[in-house]
Design a protein around this motif. Structure first.
Motif, PDB file in Angstrom:
ATOM      1  N   LEU A 160       0.832  -1.205   0.000  1.00  0.00           N
ATOM      2  CA  LEU A 160       0.000   0.000   0.000  1.00  0.00           C
ATOM      3  C   LEU A 160       0.862   1.249   0.000  1.00  0.00           C
ATOM      4  CD1 LEU A 160      -2.821  -1.020   2.524  1.00  0.00           C
ATOM      5  CD2 LEU A 160      -3.035  -0.751   0.043  1.00  0.00           C
ATOM      6  N   LYS A 161       1.929   1.235   0.806  1.00  0.00           N
ATOM      7  CA  LYS A 161       2.821   2.385   0.867  1.00  0.00           C
ATOM      8  C   LYS A 161       3.492   2.609  -0.476  1.00  0.00           C
ATOM      9  CE  LYS A 161       6.694   4.273   3.505  1.00  0.00           C
ATOM     10  NZ  LYS A 161       7.644   4.036   4.630  1.00  0.00           N
ATOM     11  N   GLY A 162       3.962   1.510  -1.089  1.00  0.00           N
ATOM     12  CA  GLY A 162       4.600   1.619  -2.391  1.00  0.00           C
ATOM     13  C   GLY A 162       3.654   2.111  -3.461  1.00  0.00           C
ATOM     14  N   ALA A 163       2.406   1.654  -3.417  1.00  0.00           N
ATOM     15  CA  ALA A 163       1.425   2.070  -4.416  1.00  0.00           C
ATOM     16  C   ALA A 163       1.145   3.561  -4.321  1.00  0.00           C
ATOM     17  CB  ALA A 163       0.139   1.274  -4.232  1.00  0.00           C
ATOM     18  N   LYS A 164       1.039   4.089  -3.090  1.00  0.00           N
ATOM     19  CA  LYS A 164       0.772   5.517  -2.915  1.00  0.00           C
ATOM     20  C   LYS A 164       1.954   6.353  -3.396  1.00  0.00           C
ATOM     21  CE  LYS A 164      -2.459   5.096   0.958  1.00  0.00           C
ATOM     22  NZ  LYS A 164      -2.719   5.409   2.389  1.00  0.00           N
ATOM     23  N   LEU A 165       3.166   5.892  -3.085  1.00  0.00           N
ATOM     24  CA  LEU A 165       4.351   6.620  -3.529  1.00  0.00           C
ATOM     25  C   LEU A 165       4.444   6.623  -5.043  1.00  0.00           C
ATOM     26  CD1 LEU A 165       7.009   8.061  -2.803  1.00  0.00           C
ATOM     27  CD2 LEU A 165       8.105   5.799  -2.725  1.00  0.00           C
ATOM     28  N   ARG A 166       4.184   5.462  -5.656  1.00  0.00           N
ATOM     29  CA  ARG A 166       4.252   5.373  -7.113  1.00  0.00           C
ATOM     30  C   ARG A 166       3.212   6.283  -7.759  1.00  0.00           C
ATOM     31  NH1 ARG A 166       3.876   0.332  -7.391  1.00  0.00           N
ATOM     32  NH2 ARG A 166       1.648   0.124  -7.844  1.00  0.00           N
ATOM     33  N   GLU A 167       1.997   6.307  -7.198  1.00  0.00           N
ATOM     34  CA  GLU A 167       0.941   7.150  -7.750  1.00  0.00           C
ATOM     35  C   GLU A 167       1.325   8.631  -7.682  1.00  0.00           C
ATOM     36  OE1 GLU A 167      -3.808   8.168  -6.947  1.00  0.00           O
ATOM     37  OE2 GLU A 167      -2.774   6.625  -5.772  1.00  0.00           O
ATOM     38  N   ALA A 168       1.986   9.029  -6.591  1.00  0.00           N
ATOM     39  CA  ALA A 168       2.351  10.436  -6.419  1.00  0.00           C
ATOM     40  C   ALA A 168       3.523  10.842  -7.303  1.00  0.00           C
ATOM     41  CB  ALA A 168       2.675  10.703  -4.945  1.00  0.00           C
ATOM     42  N   MET A 169       4.514   9.938  -7.490  1.00  0.00           N
ATOM     43  CA  MET A 169       5.756  10.304  -8.156  1.00  0.00           C
ATOM     44  C   MET A 169       5.820   9.897  -9.623  1.00  0.00           C
ATOM     45  SD  MET A 169       7.417  11.943  -5.926  1.00  0.00           S
ATOM     46  CE  MET A 169       8.927  12.089  -6.875  1.00  0.00           C
TER      47      MET A 169
END
Length: 316
Positions: A268-277
């Motif tokens: 979940l953390k990785g998905a949010k970071l990927r979506e933002a960056m």
């Protein structure tokens, strides 16, 4: 009807030794209830319990304030015949504890109701509700408009609670909101601070520390009574000590930090970071920057950048 209404202000609902006075300029006295009932001003709620909601409406037309609003019909409107100012009193069917750390939700609900009624009546937000005009005293003009005590849901049905603060970070500084604020700030502090007292004989020192912290949080324009703050501290301190000890903490970690749960959190953390960056990464890639340059600019590892680009641009 008159006697039925005054059953809502009977001895079994009032403090045994309330604060009272005939002249507030001369200060408050603590007297047995039968004496206090002869005074012009009296404390309606027992320490740590809310059996009534009280409001102070300081204007000449105060007696009609509820008629011109969406506020529920009050149990008592207690008017000063000299200037028309009034105290409004709403009797609750079931008293709400204002010092229980394990039962914050009813208190939050009641605080939101109190806030909304005050807004509807345009009442004084700085009024603490500790002392009211005594509705049974002949000096005041007491108007009885509701003879049945209110359930919280009955009061709420008249009101719009959507504008009431609901998050702990939104501090309230008056009325029952002060209790919620002290509770929230004190318990969040306690969850971490208690670990410093996990030692033999540490409970007594812990409860003293919680009490001291509670009083440092009671920094309102109209502070809570010292006794009430002590009760909140005792409730929070005992609750946290029983539930945040080493054994309970280990059990909590075992329940919430399994490999499966940790892996899911990482995803979940990785998905949010990927979506933002990802928009920045794609823009830099299209501009000709290398993966190492993108990694340096974004602070994300080069391996992660490569994985993202493979998923977004097959064949890269």
């Amino acid at each position: 009807m008159q006697q039925l209404a005054f059953d809502l202000f009977a001895e079994d609902r009032l403090p045994r030794k309330p604060y009272c006075s005939d002249d507030l300029a001369q200060g408050l006295l603590i007297r047995p209830l039968h004496v206090a009932l002869s005074k012009r001003y009296i404390q309606p709620n027992r320490p740590g319990m809310a059996s009534y909601l009280a409001f102070d409406v300081d204007r000449p037309d105060a007696g009609a304030a509820w008629i011109d609003s969406n506020a529920p019909r009050p149990s008592f409107v207690i008017k000063n015949p000299d200037n028309g100012h009034a105290h409004y009193l709403y009797a609750l069917e079931h008293a709400v504890c204002t010092t229980s750390a394990a039962r914050l939700q009813p208190l939050r609900y009641l605080a939101a109701i109190e806030r909304s009624i005050s807004k509807e009546l345009r009442a004084d937000p700085g009024y603490s509700g500790l002392i009211i005009k005594n509705p049974s005293h002949h000096h005041w003009q007491t108007i009885i408009t509701e003879t049945r005590p209110y359930r919280l849901s009955d009061l709420a049905s008249h009101l719009d609670l959507s504008t009431a603060p609901a998050r702990p970070v939104e501090r309230d500084s008056w009325g029952l909101g002060r209790n919620c604020t002290v509770f929230d700030d004190l318990r969040f502090w306690s969850y971490k601070a208690v670990t410093g007292y996990w030692r033999p004989g540490g409970e007594s020192a812990w409860l003293n520390a919680v009490r001291d912290q509670a009083h440092t949080l009671n920094l309102f324009a109209s502070p809570l009574q010292l006794k009430e703050v002590d009760q909140i501290a005792k409730s929070v301190g005992n609750w946290v000590w029983k539930r945040f000890n080493p054994r309970e903490r280990r059990a909590l970690i075992e329940r919430t930090h399994t490999p499966e749960i940790q892996a899911k959190r990482g995803q979940l953390k990785g998905a949010k970071l990927r979506e933002a960056m990802m928009p920045t990464v794609l823009e830099m890639k299209a501009a000709g920057h290398s993966q190492s340059a993108i990694a340096r600019e974004t602070g994300i590892s080069q391996q992660t950048i490569g994985n993202w680009l493979k998923r977004a641009l097959p064949g890269v």
